[in-house]
Design a protein around this motif. Sequence first.
Motif, PDB file in Angstrom:
ATOM      1  N   GLY A 139       0.811  -1.212   0.000  1.00 26.55           N
ATOM      2  CA  GLY A 139       0.000   0.000   0.000  1.00 26.55           C
ATOM      3  C   GLY A 139       0.842   1.259   0.000  1.00 26.55           C
ATOM      4  O   GLY A 139       0.367   2.334  -0.309  1.00 26.55           O
TER       5      GLY A 139
ATOM      6  N   GLN B 190       3.748   1.311  -1.706  1.00 31.11           N
ATOM      7  CA  GLN B 190       4.518   1.351  -2.953  1.00 31.11           C
ATOM      8  C   GLN B 190       3.776   2.166  -3.996  1.00 31.11           C
ATOM      9  O   GLN B 190       2.557   2.180  -4.041  1.00 31.11           O
ATOM     10  N   ASP B 191       4.531   2.787  -4.865  1.00 29.10           N
ATOM     11  CA  ASP B 191       3.907   3.498  -5.967  1.00 29.10           C
ATOM     12  C   ASP B 191       3.621   2.550  -7.109  1.00 29.10           C
ATOM     13  O   ASP B 191       2.646   2.682  -7.821  1.00 29.10           O
ATOM     14  N   VAL B 192       4.524   1.617  -7.263  1.00 25.65           N
ATOM     15  CA  VAL B 192       4.407   0.690  -8.379  1.00 25.65           C
ATOM     16  C   VAL B 192       4.337  -0.721  -7.811  1.00 25.65           C
ATOM     17  O   VAL B 192       5.085  -1.064  -6.905  1.00 25.65           O
ATOM     18  N   VAL B 193       3.403  -1.493  -8.311  1.00 21.40           N
ATOM     19  CA  VAL B 193       3.349  -2.902  -7.915  1.00 21.40           C
ATOM     20  C   VAL B 193       3.768  -3.733  -9.111  1.00 21.40           C
ATOM     21  O   VAL B 193       3.077  -3.774 -10.124  1.00 21.40           O
TER      22      VAL B 193
END
Lengths: 184, 559
Positions: free
Chosen positions: A5, A7-10
């Motif tokens: 949650g 992180q900007d990128v998954v």
Amino acid sequence: MSEPGTQDVVRLEDLEASRQLTGRKHILSLLVEDKPGVLARIAGLFSRRGFNIDTLAVGPTDDPDVSRITLTLDGAVHPIDQVTKQLHKLVNVIKIRDMEPNGTVAREMALFRVNASVEGRAEIMQFAEIYEAKVVDVSRRSLTIEVTGSQEKVDSFERMVRPHGLIEMARTGEVAITKSRPEA
Amino acid sequence: MRAADALFQALKAEGVEHVFGIPGGANLPIYDALYDADLIHIQARHEQGAGHAAEGYAKATGKVGVAMATSGPGATNLITAIADANLDSVPTVFITGQVRTDQIGTDGFQEADVTGMTLPVVKHSFLVTDPRQIPDYIHQAFHIASTGRPGPVLVDIPQDLSRAEIDYQPAQGTPTLPGYKPPTEGNIKQIRIAAKALANSRRPVIYGGGGIVNANASTEFREFCLTDRLPVTLTVMGLGAFEAPHEQWLGMLGMHGTRAANYAMDEADLIVCVGARFDDRITGKLSEFAPRAKFVHIDVDPAEISKNVPAHIPIVGDAADVLPKLTREYRALDADSSRLDDWWQRIRAWQNEHPLRYEDSHDSEIKPQFMIEAMYEATEGDAIITSDVGQHQMWAAQYYHFSEPRRWLNSGGLGTMGFGLPAAIGAKVARPDETVVCLAGDGSLVMVCQEFATAAQHEIPVKVFLMNNGHFGMVRQWQELFWQERYQSVAMGPSPDWPKLAEAFGWTGMQCSDKAELRDAMRAALDTEGPVLLDVRVTQNENCYPMIPAGHAARDMVG
């Protein structure tokens, strides 16, 4: 996955599914409504889902409307997460706690009737003393001994007396309660 | 008042207008109370029929369906319907009479421990031990049946207790059940992760199921799918939750799904499952199912998550709550839609190479697939279709295009032959203004044909389009393909004469065996007043393709 949650990128390649098997013994402590058929519902769930209960203990709690069911099962064979989620679906099951091994006091009681010949009797009594067990019944040929402790301790006592000839054994299965937190 | 009168007061307080059932000894007090209750009772001819009718009623509306039966054999006859409602998550309440309390456990006349027998197949059950419990138990039963993941609840009432006098106090508010708190709202953090994963996915598939229908979340589902060019497939239970045909629609997936849908699952890098449960009819061989994919699993039942397929991003919640949030989060990411170009190119190639197809006859013979297409045309796609279980069910799932939810009622989980006719009766009672057609199989229909009498007596104008291939067609197909054509007990023989049988019950019976006349025959059946059976003679040995043989992977599709 750490701190989901944030992180900007998954990235898909970083995603991992939760592991299914823990590989250890689990003690589940269930609070259930004291209603007819509750035990049948739980036992039926275990049998139809192919879950194997190792031990099961049922008894009252401080609340007369609520019973506690303590059961142990093998996390190497069963996905515990799936077991608890299925149990949660039973309407009469109020609360389930998967007892944390380090934060739990677990005890069971067992009664052993052991062959006690003249030669063997002293050794059995000695074991009983070491295991802080009580002799609760005596006859000329046998001793009945009450042992209380962790499942491992009772297992160990059984191994000790078995060579003398175990006539009968009755074990309650573990009951468990969480340890109080150390005071600050 | 008598507890039995209170029972109906409680049912009416839950908004019940119709109940399906059959009286008998142990529920005589209940039926006596029904005499004065202002409720419409549909008298079925077999308790299983009453149960499926309640299911059809529930599936067509989302309201709780109610069926009643007496003790012993009445109650055991209900069990198939209860198990069916359990596997398809149908909100239903079953009320059974039980022998008198002083007879319980004595093997009394018509005694059966129906509470015990149904334990594995109910969401919950109540055995009444005090007549004053009845209104509360009914209130709780409706709450449990209709919330969270819906399902069947049984209320078993001993005969002496239903005739006892009680002070009726209407139950108020939401019942308090300490062990029952169905989740509703999805975890927003998890939803965000799912949106981001989707934004990074190059080969996504949205795989939806009956949970979307149950949550009345088709609009939300559609909106989510249309936020980007996301390929959509549905299970047999989910059909109608996304409109078919549509450019993003891949067709149904699973054993008799389209190649495009199954191949897309096989090559996907991210599968977003909404309200489905990775049943073996979907996954085939589990170890080879979607080997490249990560899974987002959205379900209101936490126990479904990671049951068969481990989820990478589990989201527990009601689809109607989760989907709009997921849509919002995904939109906010403004993902580049062109990343899906290659994926769509690949999917279009599968679609072009492997459309659903069949070899039509060159004479007047009616191919079963043709019959489904004719049915779609004759109904103009505007009907509630119920079905039995077997080849005809799969052909309908393939060739009839369902564009709205609650218009395709069938038995998906339990696969109960004979579901179609009673379910159609229930659906028509619930939705009298809709055209209700039961697409029946000849093997299935004969199992419940006594329910012709129910429709006739209550003047319920359902239409039965019978796909008559003279066989237990799906079993015949399996014997042909997997059991070396050693046909055993699959041919139905010459009887019955279906139009005559229907007419004997007071229906209009029709027959058609000519392709050129089929559409008109169907229209005539639809235009004829009252219940009508149209016996359609189709090709006997047609197989339902494509197909993933049981225990195989999507790549192994045949036909």
